[in-house]
Structure formats: C-alpha cells, structure tokens
Design a protein around this motif. Structure first.
Motif, PDB file in Angstrom:
ATOM      1  N   LYS A 121       0.826  -1.199   0.000  1.00  0.00           N
ATOM      2  CA  LYS A 121       0.000   0.000   0.000  1.00  0.00           C
ATOM      3  C   LYS A 121       0.860   1.249   0.000  1.00  0.00           C
ATOM      4  O   LYS A 121       2.030   1.221   0.367  1.00  0.00           O
ATOM      5  CB  LYS A 121      -0.906   0.016   1.242  1.00  0.00           C
ATOM      6  N   GLY A 122       0.236   2.352  -0.383  1.00  0.00           N
ATOM      7  CA  GLY A 122       0.842   3.652  -0.222  1.00  0.00           C
ATOM      8  C   GLY A 122       2.058   3.889  -1.103  1.00  0.00           C
ATOM      9  O   GLY A 122       2.245   3.274  -2.144  1.00  0.00           O
ATOM     10  N   TYR A 123       2.897   4.792  -0.651  1.00  0.00           N
ATOM     11  CA  TYR A 123       4.098   5.147  -1.388  1.00  0.00           C
ATOM     12  C   TYR A 123       5.181   5.520  -0.382  1.00  0.00           C
ATOM     13  O   TYR A 123       4.946   5.581   0.829  1.00  0.00           O
ATOM     14  CB  TYR A 123       3.829   6.316  -2.341  1.00  0.00           C
ATOM     15  N   GLY A 124       6.386   5.757  -0.859  1.00  0.00           N
ATOM     16  CA  GLY A 124       7.483   6.155   0.009  1.00  0.00           C
ATOM     17  C   GLY A 124       7.799   5.081   1.039  1.00  0.00           C
ATOM     18  O   GLY A 124       7.846   3.887   0.744  1.00  0.00           O
ATOM     19  N   ALA A 125       8.002   5.515   2.283  1.00  0.00           N
ATOM     20  CA  ALA A 125       8.382   4.605   3.359  1.00  0.00           C
ATOM     21  C   ALA A 125       7.288   3.570   3.617  1.00  0.00           C
ATOM     22  O   ALA A 125       7.576   2.409   3.908  1.00  0.00           O
ATOM     23  CB  ALA A 125       8.679   5.397   4.627  1.00  0.00           C
ATOM     24  N   THR A 126       6.020   3.989   3.511  1.00  0.00           N
ATOM     25  CA  THR A 126       4.913   3.052   3.742  1.00  0.00           C
ATOM     26  C   THR A 126       4.967   1.908   2.741  1.00  0.00           C
ATOM     27  O   THR A 126       4.812   0.730   3.107  1.00  0.00           O
ATOM     28  CB  THR A 126       3.565   3.785   3.639  1.00  0.00           C
ATOM     29  N   HIS A 127       5.176   2.239   1.476  1.00  0.00           N
ATOM     30  CA  HIS A 127       5.236   1.200   0.456  1.00  0.00           C
ATOM     31  C   HIS A 127       6.459   0.304   0.658  1.00  0.00           C
ATOM     32  O   HIS A 127       6.384  -0.917   0.471  1.00  0.00           O
ATOM     33  CB  HIS A 127       5.277   1.824  -0.939  1.00  0.00           C
ATOM     34  N   GLU A 128       7.573   0.898   1.046  1.00  0.00           N
ATOM     35  CA  GLU A 128       8.784   0.113   1.273  1.00  0.00           C
ATOM     36  C   GLU A 128       8.582  -0.891   2.409  1.00  0.00           C
ATOM     37  O   GLU A 128       8.984  -2.049   2.308  1.00  0.00           O
ATOM     38  CB  GLU A 128       9.956   1.042   1.587  1.00  0.00           C
ATOM     39  N   HIS A 129       7.954  -0.444   3.483  1.00  0.00           N
ATOM     40  CA  HIS A 129       7.653  -1.368   4.591  1.00  0.00           C
ATOM     41  C   HIS A 129       6.700  -2.472   4.127  1.00  0.00           C
ATOM     42  O   HIS A 129       6.817  -3.620   4.550  1.00  0.00           O
ATOM     43  CB  HIS A 129       7.041  -0.602   5.759  1.00  0.00           C
ATOM     44  N   GLY A 130       5.741  -2.097   3.267  1.00  0.00           N
ATOM     45  CA  GLY A 130       4.825  -3.103   2.743  1.00  0.00           C
ATOM     46  C   GLY A 130       5.549  -4.153   1.920  1.00  0.00           C
ATOM     47  O   GLY A 130       5.237  -5.350   2.017  1.00  0.00           O
ATOM     48  N   ARG A 131       6.507  -3.724   1.120  1.00  0.00           N
ATOM     49  CA  ARG A 131       7.284  -4.681   0.326  1.00  0.00           C
ATOM     50  C   ARG A 131       8.086  -5.624   1.222  1.00  0.00           C
ATOM     51  O   ARG A 131       8.200  -6.817   0.948  1.00  0.00           O
ATOM     52  CB  ARG A 131       8.224  -3.929  -0.614  1.00  0.00           C
ATOM     53  N   GLU A 132       8.622  -5.065   2.307  1.00  0.00           N
ATOM     54  CA  GLU A 132       9.378  -5.904   3.239  1.00  0.00           C
ATOM     55  C   GLU A 132       8.458  -6.943   3.888  1.00  0.00           C
ATOM     56  O   GLU A 132       8.828  -8.120   4.002  1.00  0.00           O
ATOM     57  CB  GLU A 132      10.037  -5.033   4.300  1.00  0.00           C
ATOM     58  N   SER A 133       7.275  -6.503   4.305  1.00  0.00           N
ATOM     59  CA  SER A 133       6.330  -7.443   4.924  1.00  0.00           C
ATOM     60  C   SER A 133       5.879  -8.498   3.925  1.00  0.00           C
ATOM     61  O   SER A 133       5.738  -9.680   4.264  1.00  0.00           O
ATOM     62  CB  SER A 133       5.118  -6.667   5.457  1.00  0.00           C
ATOM     63  N   PHE A 134       5.653  -8.070   2.677  1.00  0.00           N
ATOM     64  CA  PHE A 134       5.245  -9.014   1.642  1.00  0.00           C
ATOM     65  C   PHE A 134       6.329 -10.079   1.437  1.00  0.00           C
ATOM     66  O   PHE A 134       6.036 -11.282   1.330  1.00  0.00           O
ATOM     67  CB  PHE A 134       4.984  -8.270   0.336  1.00  0.00           C
ATOM     68  N   ALA A 135       7.586  -9.645   1.404  1.00  0.00           N
ATOM     69  CA  ALA A 135       8.682 -10.594   1.224  1.00  0.00           C
ATOM     70  C   ALA A 135       8.770 -11.568   2.394  1.00  0.00           C
ATOM     71  O   ALA A 135       9.022 -12.771   2.209  1.00  0.00           O
ATOM     72  CB  ALA A 135      10.008  -9.849   1.067  1.00  0.00           C
TER      73      ALA A 135
END
Length: 545
Positions: A480-494
């Motif tokens: 979700k989102g963009y910037g830091a929020t999206h980066e954290h989402g990618r980490e959680s997805f991984a």
C-alpha cells in the motif's frame, strides 16, 4: 423563597458535530426554544482537532425560570458538560456516539442518546493498512448499553432527502424524544425565526421527529466470512438512505448485466476480451474480471489488459469452478497490483472531468457562473521521480546523492499546482499522457517481475491447496501507499512469501498465512509480523527490490 438548589437542576444537552453539519445552528435553535418557553438558556462550544480526528462539542443548559433565592436573580450555568451529568447527547455520526459513551457523557441512569447511524470514517480507520473500520454493530450496542434511552436513525440521510442538513433532522429528534418539555410548534418556530432554508429544514425536522418515535435499528446478521476475510456488519433501518439504495441497486443491476450481456459494460475495444472472459473463466469471477479489464485498459492499453487476463488464466485450472474463490481474488488483486499508483496515474486522476465536477459540486459552485480554483499540494520524493524515468536513467539517478540533494531542495516546501489553471493543467495533462513511456520505466519492470513471482507462488501451491493459494494472492493487500509506507509493505510481503516457502504442507497452512497477513496489516513498520514470525532470517528481506 425557593433556592436554586432545592429540587431543580438544568436540562443539560451536549451536541457532538463535525464541521459543516450545523452544530452551532442546532445549539442556537435549542437556546431559542428554551428562551421562548421561559428557560434561562446558555450555549458554549469547545472546538475539536482538525476535521474528522475530533468533533466540536456544543453544550447547552436550559434552566426552568422561577423566583430565585439568596442574592442572585439568575442561576450560574456550567460552561462544559460534566461526565455523568448530561441529560441529552446528540451525536451527528455513529463513531461520535461511541466517543460520547467512552468519555462518560452518556450514562445508563440519565442520558437520552440521539445518534445518527451514518459513518464518516475517522483518521485512524482511514490510516489502517488493512480494513480499519470499526464495527458499526458494536458501536450501536455500546450506545444502547451506555444510555438510558437510545434514539438512532440515519438522520443524515433523512436530512438529504429533505434537501437540508443533519442539524435539522437531529433537532426534530430532540423534539420527538420529549426530553425538553416544550411543544413541537415552538421548535418549528425557532427554525422559522432563523429565516434560512426554512421549508427544507422543516421537512428534515419532521422526518427526524417521526424517526424518534420508531424502534432503534438492530444489526443485520453478517454473512459467514471466508478465510482471512474481515466481517462487516451493516445497520438496517427504515427509511433507507436513497443514495445507498441506488448504489446497491446499480451494483445488482451491473451484476445482472454482467451475467446476461457483459459486452454492454465495456467499449468496442474490449469486446473481444469480454468474449474471452465468458469463454475461459468461471461465471462467479466474471464481474471482477470485467472491472479488471476496464481498469487495466484505462491504466495502460488493451495489450496490458491481455497480459492481465493471461495472468489470471494461470490459476483457473487450479480452481475451475472458483469454489475456493481463487480466480475471483486473483482477478481482484492482479488488477490492483498492475494498476499501481505512479506519477502518470496520479496526474491522470487529478485532471479527470468527473473529479473536477465533483469538486465543484462539493464546493456548491453554480454551473458556468462561478469560477473554482483547484490547487494540488504535492511533495514528490526522489523515488517517485526516478521510478517514472527510463530504467537505466532512473537507476542511475536513484543512486545519485547529488540528484537527491537537488530534489530535496526544490521540493522541501512542497509544490503547489493549480489544476484549473493553464500552466498547472498543461503540466498534469502532459504527465498523464506519458503512458506510452511507462513500460520502459524503472518501476514498471520491477513491478511486473514481482507480480509474476507472486503468481508463481500461488500456482505452485494451488496444485495441492487452492485455499492456501488464495491466501497467497490476498497477501497483495500489504502493498500500500508510497514512500516509506510502500517500502515497509514490500518488506512485509517478502517476509510472508518467505514464510510460505517454509510451510510443510499441513492442513492449517491457509489459516496460518491468514493470521500472518493480519499481523502484517497491524502496523506500518511490520513489527507485529516480525514478532509473529520470530527473528529468523529477517535480514534476508533487505535484498528485495
């Protein structure tokens, strides 16, 4: 002589309303009614925090007139509501009713709570990574248990039907519940004396008055949720909100058309894709697929739509009748992921005619007679710029400290773009028409690779466990989102995909992944998910992207 303290007390009324709902007008009407009936009356207000994070509390005290005692001829009335001492609480929205209960304004031994059952979602609900909505049935139950009498209806819908605002229908409910011992005509006279929107306000008043005589709405039974689903309970009452009913009717009509004549829902360029949907996919997924093909075509082009259908088609053999909902959920989440928010898409959304017309309508501008300026407050980050550039250039600039410094200096205070001005509109129009360049952009290639890897996981697991494959598909929700929020989402997805790879094929794998996904949506930085997973191999996620 009768002293102020002998057997008499004021009628205390607290009004919790948001900006634009006429809370101040409602308080003034109540004061006018009280003074007209011979009460001493006083109103004060305490402003809440900006917009939906807090409502303004308007407080009214009505003291029955009489001969005073001692040295004072008038009572001293309170400026603020006191918990446990409020006779009537009027809440313009269901969450505000819950807040009133939480703050102790309503009590089971004293308070009549007049609550509108419509929802305006709070900032906490909107900011939640998952479905952060508070259960309306739970709020209504709390309101019922926390008050002596509950008067609940969708007063906002009643006011809209009458062409007025919610303060008028809530005023009618106050008159209808009988707590203020004044005849109905005095309430109506207060509206007439105000002199603005009288007829519409009187219609809304009458609707609120009648609603106060009806039984309190009860929660409708919620359907059994599927694996990992979030149950949502709606409130049912009569009369029905016409806009909500129209939306439901339109949704039902669209579903019926999707079954009988799906080609009528799309333009000529997509007719062939509709035929493919009908021929190659289960009927239960058809509605979602039709939305997906329109969404992907608008986002990019029909070739991108073909790519979307090819991706969803991969899971059809795993769940040919869509019994586990695998095809439908893949259609949903693939469309969402493939139409990720980038600067091109944001620019397109900003200049849409429907959006600009909606702004005019919300501002109350008269057609062709009033000018409306729409200004966008933008704060572009380095990643948003480099992600839109061609892959090689974007990668090079993303690694450049000098470029980051320049961008930070230029955008430090944000950028204001006038969407309705020639320069601002031209800038956004040019950016929105950069779709042909998108397939060569840095982010496009990264996202397509990630989407294919995600579907590889689902297809591999779906061969033996379609329910687990569906849970893998639904893990897209954490992006979700963009910037830091999206980066954290990618980490959680991984981390979620890593956890799936460690599963051993037990019967509860789907439920386990659903719990982990819920943990991933519990906070923005993934702390809850990492706690649920333990500390194993967390560092491996840093290599993602």
């Amino acid at each position: 002589m009768t002293s102020w303290t002998e057997g008499r007390r004021p009628i205390t009324i607290a009004i919790l309303a948001m900006g634009g709902e006429g809370g101040g007008v409602l308080a003034d009407w109540i004061v006018a009614v009280g003074q007209g009936a011979g009460f001493f009356a006083q109103t004060t207000s305490v402003a809440g925090v900006a917009q939906r994070t807090g409502a303004t509390v308007y407080y009214v005290e009505l003291y029955p007139a009489g001969e005073g005692g001692g040295v004072r001829a008038e009572p001293v009335l309170s400026l603020f509501p006191t918990p446990g001492e409020v006779d009537v609480v009027i809440a313009s929205e269901l969450m505000e009713a819950g807040r009133a209960v939480q703050r102790g304004f309503t009590t089971p031994d004293r308070t009549t709570l007049i609550a509108s059952t419509n929802r305006v979602y709070s900032m906490d609900e909107k900011l939640a990574l998952g479905d952060g909505r508070v259960d309306s049935a739970g709020l209504l139950d709390a309101a019922r248990l926390g008050s002596k009498r509950l008067v609940a209806a969708d007063f906002n819908a009643l006011a809209r039907q009458a062409g007025s605002v919610i303060s008028a229908s809530l005023f009618g409910a106050l008159a209808g519940c009988g707590v203020v011992p004044v005849e109905r005509s005095r309430f109506e006279d207060a509206i007439r004396a105000a002199g603005k929107g009288v007829e519409a306000s009187l219609r809304a008043f009458a609707a609120g008055y009648d609603a106060a005589q009806e039984p309190v709405p009860t929660p409708a039974p919620a359907p059994a949720p599927g694996p990992g689903a979030v149950p949502i309970t709606l409130l049912t009452r009569r009369p029905v909100d016409p806009e909500e009913a129209a939306a439901q009717s339109e949704e039902q009509r669209r579903r019926e058309v999707a079954e009988s004549d799906p080609e009528s829902l799309v333009g000529p360029a997509l007719r062939g894709r509709v035929q493919r949907v009908v021929a190659d996919f289960p009927a239960s997924a058809r509605d979602m697929l039709l939305q997906g093909i329109v969404r992907t075509a608008v986002y990019q082009d029909t070739a991108y739509t073909d790519r979307y259908l090819d991706r969803v088609a991969r899971v059809v053999p795993l769940d040919p009748e869509d019994a586990a909902g695998l095809v439908t959920e893949t259609a949903r989440h693939a469309a969402l992921w493939m139409t990720y928010q980038d600067t091109i898409h944001v620019a397109h959304q900003k200049i849409r005619r429907r959006r600009l017309a909606g702004v005019r309508a919300e501002a109350g501008a008269e057609d062709d007679t009033q000018l409306v300026d729409v200004k966008e407050y933008l704060h572009p980050q380095v990643e948003e710029i480099t992600d839109t550039l061609p892959t090689a250039l974007g990668r090079r600039l993303a690694a450049s400290k000098g470029f980051a410094k320049v961008v930070g200096k230029v955008t430090r205070d944000g950028i204001v773009v006038n969407t309705t001005g020639i320069v601002g509109y031209s800038m956004l129009w040019t950016m929105a028409h950069g779709r042909p360049l998108r397939p060569r952009s840095l982010r496009f290639g990264r996202e397509q690779e990630a989407i294919d890897a995600w579907l590889d996981h689902a297809v591999r697991l779906g061969a033996t466990d379609p329910a687990l494959a569906r849970e893998v598909v639904e893990c897209q929700r954490v992006l979700k989102g963009y910037g830091a929020t999206h980066e954290h989402g990618r980490e959680s997805f991984a981390l979620l995909m890593e956890a799936v790879d460690a599963f051993t094929g037990s019967d509860d794998d789907a439920a386990r992944l659903a719990r982990l996904r819920t943990a991933a949506l519990a906070d923005e930085d993934g702390a809850t998910l990492r706690a649920a997973l333990g500390q194993r191999a967390v560092a491996a996620v840093r290599s993602v992207g």
